[in-house]
Design a protein around this motif. Sequence first.
Motif, short mmCIF file in Angstrom:
data_model
loop_
_atom_site.label_atom_id
_atom_site.label_comp_id
_atom_site.label_asym_id
_atom_site.label_seq_id
_atom_site.Cartn_x
_atom_site.Cartn_y
_atom_site.Cartn_z
N ARG A 76 0.82 -1.21 0.00
CA ARG A 76 0.00 0.00 0.00
C ARG A 76 0.85 1.26 0.00
O ARG A 76 0.39 2.33 0.37
N HIS B 17 -0.54 4.46 -1.46
CA HIS B 17 -1.59 5.09 -0.64
C HIS B 17 -0.98 5.80 0.57
O HIS B 17 -1.39 6.90 0.92
N ASP C 204 1.30 9.01 -0.58
CA ASP C 204 0.59 10.04 -1.33
C ASP C 204 1.42 10.56 -2.50
O ASP C 204 1.75 9.82 -3.41
#
Length: 147
Positions: free
Chosen positions: A75, A78, A81
């Motif tokens: 991830r 995510h 960013d």
Amino acid sequence: MTESTTPLSGVDLARVALHNAREAAKQQGATCPRRRHTARRTGSREPIIFGEAIQQFIADRAWTAPVAAGGVLGRWSHIADDLAGRVTAVKYDADTATLTLQPDSSAAATAVRHRQHALLDRIAEETGGRETVRRLEILGPGRRKAA
């Protein structure tokens, strides 16, 4: 209860394994982590966010750092960013709780260094604690560390 001669499989085998793991954890003095949500779904098939479902799955089983760390690597876009396109999470070392990052430029390396405390906070938020990743190793641009 009588003992069955049929070997366990599927869900029954998983239940027995989970029960045994919980009993072993109790004997070692481990406690179950508190659940974040007080409401429990009662057979409803309402959809939930995938990330929340995975976090609940991990918490229910009291899994630790390696599983959560796999989530960090998976991830990363995510979690990071705007840095995700310029910085790659390349390795996680469970022994030292270190996440190795590879920036693609000097500017990206500087940005990561300036935001490393915020990134560690974000990782802790995503994994449920600071034990998973305690340190970031930021490689220089273009340098790959041997795995």
